[in-house]
Design a protein around this motif. Structure first.
Motif, PDB file in Angstrom:
ATOM      1  N   ARG A 194       8.080 -62.697 -13.291  1.00  0.00           N
ATOM      2  CA  ARG A 194       7.315 -62.807 -14.740  1.00  0.00           C
ATOM      3  C   ARG A 194       6.170 -62.193 -15.153  1.00  0.00           C
ATOM      4  O   ARG A 194       6.065 -61.763 -16.382  1.00  0.00           O
ATOM      5  N   ASP A 195       5.379 -62.014 -14.102  1.00  0.00           N
ATOM      6  CA  ASP A 195       4.064 -61.074 -14.782  1.00  0.00           C
ATOM      7  C   ASP A 195       3.707 -59.964 -14.129  1.00  0.00           C
ATOM      8  O   ASP A 195       2.635 -59.281 -14.404  1.00  0.00           O
ATOM      9  N   GLU A 196       4.863 -59.315 -13.337  1.00  0.00           N
ATOM     10  CA  GLU A 196       4.661 -57.973 -12.702  1.00  0.00           C
ATOM     11  C   GLU A 196       4.254 -57.009 -13.555  1.00  0.00           C
ATOM     12  O   GLU A 196       3.375 -55.957 -13.524  1.00  0.00           O
ATOM     13  N   PHE A 197       4.588 -57.147 -14.957  1.00  0.00           N
ATOM     14  CA  PHE A 197       4.332 -56.087 -15.718  1.00  0.00           C
ATOM     15  C   PHE A 197       2.980 -55.706 -16.087  1.00  0.00           C
ATOM     16  O   PHE A 197       2.278 -54.799 -16.276  1.00  0.00           O
ATOM     17  N   CYS A 198       2.146 -56.980 -16.113  1.00  0.00           N
ATOM     18  CA  CYS A 198       0.826 -56.667 -16.218  1.00  0.00           C
ATOM     19  C   CYS A 198      -0.085 -55.890 -15.148  1.00  0.00           C
ATOM     20  O   CYS A 198      -0.706 -55.012 -15.776  1.00  0.00           O
ATOM     21  N   TYR A 199       0.347 -55.907 -14.151  1.00  0.00           N
ATOM     22  CA  TYR A 199       0.060 -54.953 -12.981  1.00  0.00           C
ATOM     23  C   TYR A 199       0.434 -53.608 -12.868  1.00  0.00           C
ATOM     24  O   TYR A 199      -0.404 -52.663 -12.861  1.00  0.00           O
ATOM     25  N   HIS A 200       1.775 -53.679 -12.980  1.00  0.00           N
ATOM     26  CA  HIS A 200       2.532 -52.132 -12.796  1.00  0.00           C
ATOM     27  C   HIS A 200       2.024 -51.376 -13.825  1.00  0.00           C
ATOM     28  O   HIS A 200       1.959 -50.266 -13.910  1.00  0.00           O
ATOM     29  N   ALA A 244     -11.730 -50.259 -14.036  1.00  0.00           N
ATOM     30  CA  ALA A 244     -10.935 -50.903 -15.239  1.00  0.00           C
ATOM     31  C   ALA A 244     -10.563 -52.416 -14.822  1.00  0.00           C
ATOM     32  O   ALA A 244     -10.392 -52.726 -13.625  1.00  0.00           O
ATOM     33  N   VAL A 245     -10.370 -53.276 -15.793  1.00  0.00           N
ATOM     34  CA  VAL A 245     -10.020 -54.563 -15.562  1.00  0.00           C
ATOM     35  C   VAL A 245      -8.936 -54.968 -16.290  1.00  0.00           C
ATOM     36  O   VAL A 245      -8.319 -54.293 -17.410  1.00  0.00           O
ATOM     37  N   GLY A 246      -8.226 -56.086 -15.722  1.00  0.00           N
ATOM     38  CA  GLY A 246      -6.663 -56.446 -16.472  1.00  0.00           C
ATOM     39  C   GLY A 246      -6.525 -57.902 -15.929  1.00  0.00           C
ATOM     40  O   GLY A 246      -6.893 -58.279 -14.845  1.00  0.00           O
ATOM     41  N   PHE A 247      -5.775 -58.483 -16.733  1.00  0.00           N
ATOM     42  CA  PHE A 247      -5.202 -59.932 -16.389  1.00  0.00           C
ATOM     43  C   PHE A 247      -4.018 -59.829 -15.515  1.00  0.00           C
ATOM     44  O   PHE A 247      -3.302 -58.884 -15.625  1.00  0.00           O
ATOM     45  N   MET A 248      -3.880 -60.763 -14.594  1.00  0.00           N
ATOM     46  CA  MET A 248      -2.766 -60.555 -13.643  1.00  0.00           C
ATOM     47  C   MET A 248      -2.721 -62.028 -13.039  1.00  0.00           C
ATOM     48  O   MET A 248      -3.436 -62.525 -11.966  1.00  0.00           O
ATOM     49  N   TRP A 279      -8.210 -58.846 -12.643  1.00  0.00           N
ATOM     50  CA  TRP A 279      -7.884 -57.983 -11.604  1.00  0.00           C
ATOM     51  C   TRP A 279      -8.484 -56.510 -11.671  1.00  0.00           C
ATOM     52  O   TRP A 279      -8.948 -56.602 -13.019  1.00  0.00           O
ATOM     53  N   THR A 280      -8.921 -55.683 -10.844  1.00  0.00           N
ATOM     54  CA  THR A 280      -9.692 -54.515 -10.955  1.00  0.00           C
ATOM     55  C   THR A 280      -8.869 -53.365 -10.434  1.00  0.00           C
ATOM     56  O   THR A 280      -8.068 -53.508  -9.680  1.00  0.00           O
ATOM     57  N   TYR A 281      -9.011 -52.057 -11.172  1.00  0.00           N
ATOM     58  CA  TYR A 281      -8.275 -50.947 -10.863  1.00  0.00           C
ATOM     59  C   TYR A 281      -9.495 -49.711 -10.794  1.00  0.00           C
ATOM     60  O   TYR A 281     -10.057 -49.597 -11.790  1.00  0.00           O
ATOM     61  N   GLY A 282      -9.504 -49.495  -9.559  1.00  0.00           N
ATOM     62  CA  GLY A 282     -10.583 -48.387  -9.305  1.00  0.00           C
ATOM     63  C   GLY A 282      -9.847 -46.831  -9.591  1.00  0.00           C
ATOM     64  O   GLY A 282      -8.826 -46.793  -9.066  1.00  0.00           O
ATOM     65  N   ILE A 283     -10.598 -46.162 -10.418  1.00  0.00           N
ATOM     66  CA  ILE A 283      -9.871 -44.876 -10.682  1.00  0.00           C
ATOM     67  C   ILE A 283     -10.993 -43.731 -10.455  1.00  0.00           C
ATOM     68  O   ILE A 283     -12.003 -43.683 -11.109  1.00  0.00           O
ATOM     69  N   GLY A 284     -10.542 -42.712  -9.670  1.00  0.00           N
ATOM     70  CA  GLY A 284     -11.184 -41.459  -9.507  1.00  0.00           C
ATOM     71  C   GLY A 284     -10.815 -40.142  -9.625  1.00  0.00           C
ATOM     72  O   GLY A 284      -9.582 -40.269  -9.878  1.00  0.00           O
ATOM     73  N   THR A 285     -11.514 -39.229 -10.342  1.00  0.00           N
ATOM     74  CA  THR A 285     -11.058 -37.943 -10.886  1.00  0.00           C
ATOM     75  C   THR A 285     -11.917 -36.836 -10.243  1.00  0.00           C
ATOM     76  O   THR A 285     -12.948 -37.105  -9.874  1.00  0.00           O
ATOM     77  N   LYS A 286     -11.391 -35.555 -10.399  1.00  0.00           N
ATOM     78  CA  LYS A 286     -11.987 -34.327 -10.075  1.00  0.00           C
ATOM     79  C   LYS A 286     -13.018 -33.908 -11.105  1.00  0.00           C
ATOM     80  O   LYS A 286     -13.725 -32.926 -10.950  1.00  0.00           O
TER      81      LYS A 286
END
Lengths: 281, 281
Positions: free
Chosen positions: B64-70, B224-228, B236-243
């Protein structure tokens, strides 16, 4: 003689968030456990979230995460209203929303009208970081029926904040159009109503229904979202109605020292995921 | 004869989210319950969230809630990278992140490298709406150690998505600087790394530690943050790194029909509450 490993006494609070989902918090101490005139009131201490107040089985407030909820309940309206002077809080007997409201210097009088005197008492006894604001000279704490109070105060408030329990039993009416119409009459021309409107995952019908009913009464209605770890699914919504002003617009400075709210968070809170936009139509 | 009210058989899954906090979901059926070479794997059906996969006691995915995360795991990077063609997913054996990655027409090859073949098998057997993308001609599903795979693929990927379990046992290394350095070497010049970095309420040290370690390796790092809902605290949090590229900037269209992600949500997800800004320093 049988040798068994030593076992510890464990106490847990289990909140039935829906019929099919529970949140469990380990308890170290039960501080109060009474039946008030209106509801079952429980105060426990927990290692995870500090002291927790529970009404009729539903977690109302925890020391650790209450700022996420109370800052949004207060500042979304008070930073958008051009000059909030008189504020009414319906429910909110723990004092957390009142504390945040009174951080705005513009506010001259803030009424906290909670039907249950025992909630206010428990807040004073166990949650000093929330109830502290009740002693502010601008605070008016009234243990009475908010419906009656609103009827007697026409065109009186700049902001009304509905900080209610879940929409069951005596609080059910607080999520419906006739109540919103009463609030509308109690608001001045630039008035704002803010309501906690539950989670789109655990109570989608409440979110949709509250927004639908707010729209019957207020010309401008928007939904904001925020994290709130100990409320069901952690995904909380705030319904806001005005007599014309856009609540997503920030018009006044934020109080200093907020931990959840900021002007950036204000604007971001009105950005809804597509599924939630569809839900409220 | 004693007359007792009829009682129902009840089954519950209790996830120990921390030592002091549990999430309970009512179970209607146990579909798989095995020990794999790497972990305990459980698949249950629940009235609240549909089918649920649990690894070593931790909920990984619910229908039911996997779409929030994926959607967040895939689109934050794929809508910010100027032209993502080769994508590597580390872990993510359920297939949900792969499904979202392959919604981008620019993607020519997407590698799903999960150490546990049994997770992939369970996804194919019970989660067709997630595993469907494994049969896409652009998908390369490899049951192997991602660390080995990365070492053998230098400057090869546009985006690496670390869709791992919690940072314990064999997954602990996936949250540390040496692993991030390996990913850095496997990325092309405009490369992005995206990592799930847990909840600031249940695992503040993981959030802070992962960001700190990403910063040792990548010149640009944002959270970044998001509901899960079914992950601890729902926050929930998402860490993002770039060059070098700013991951908060949107550079490509969003796939059609997303339910959580949108360009507006992308930008809003990088707005952090003040307490979380302080936490990551």
């Amino acid at each position: 003689m049988e040798v068994r490993p030593k076992r510890l006494n464990e106490m847990w609070l289990f909140e039935e968030q829906t019929h099919n989902m529970k949140l469990g918090l380990r308890i170290t101490q039960v501080l109060r456990n009474i039946k008030t005139q209106y509801q079952d009131l429980l105060v426990v201490d927990t290692p995870e979230y500090g002291k927790v107040m529970v009404l009729d089985g539903a977690i109302q407030v925890t020391e650790r995460d209450e700022f996420c909820y109370h800052e949004m309940m207060a500042h979304l309206a008070l930073c958008s209203h051009p000059n909030p002077e008189r504020v009414l809080i319906v429910g909110g007997g723990d004092g957390g929303t009142l504390r945040e409201v009174l951080r705005h210097d513009s506010v001259k009088e803030a009424f906290l009208v909670d039907i249950d005197q025992e909630v206010i008492r428990a807040a004073r006894d166990f949650f000093p970081t929330l109830s502290c604001a009740m002693d502010d000279p601008r605070a008016r704490v009234l243990p009475m029926d908010a419906l009656k109070f609103i009827e007697d105060n026409r065109e009186s408030f700049d902001v009304v904040i509905v900080d209610s329990t879940d929409p069951v039993e005596f609080a059910a009416g607080l999520f419906e159009a006739p109540f919103y119409a009463n609030v509308h009459r109690s608001l001045k021309e630039d008035g704002f109503i803010v309501c906690q409107t539950e989670s789109p995952f655990s109570d989608p019908h409440v979110v949709a229904g509250a927004i639908q009913d707010l729209r019957k009464v207020f010309p401008v209605v928007k939904l904001a979202v925020g994290f709130m770890p100990t409320y069901p699914t952690g995904f909380w919504t705030y319904g806001i109605g005005t007599k014309g002003l856009d609540p997503a617009e920030v018009r006044r400075p934020a109080p200093e020292g907020t931990r959840y709210y900021s002007h950036e968070i204000h604007r971001a809170a009105f950005v809804l995921p597509p599924f939630l936009k569809s839900m409220i139509g």
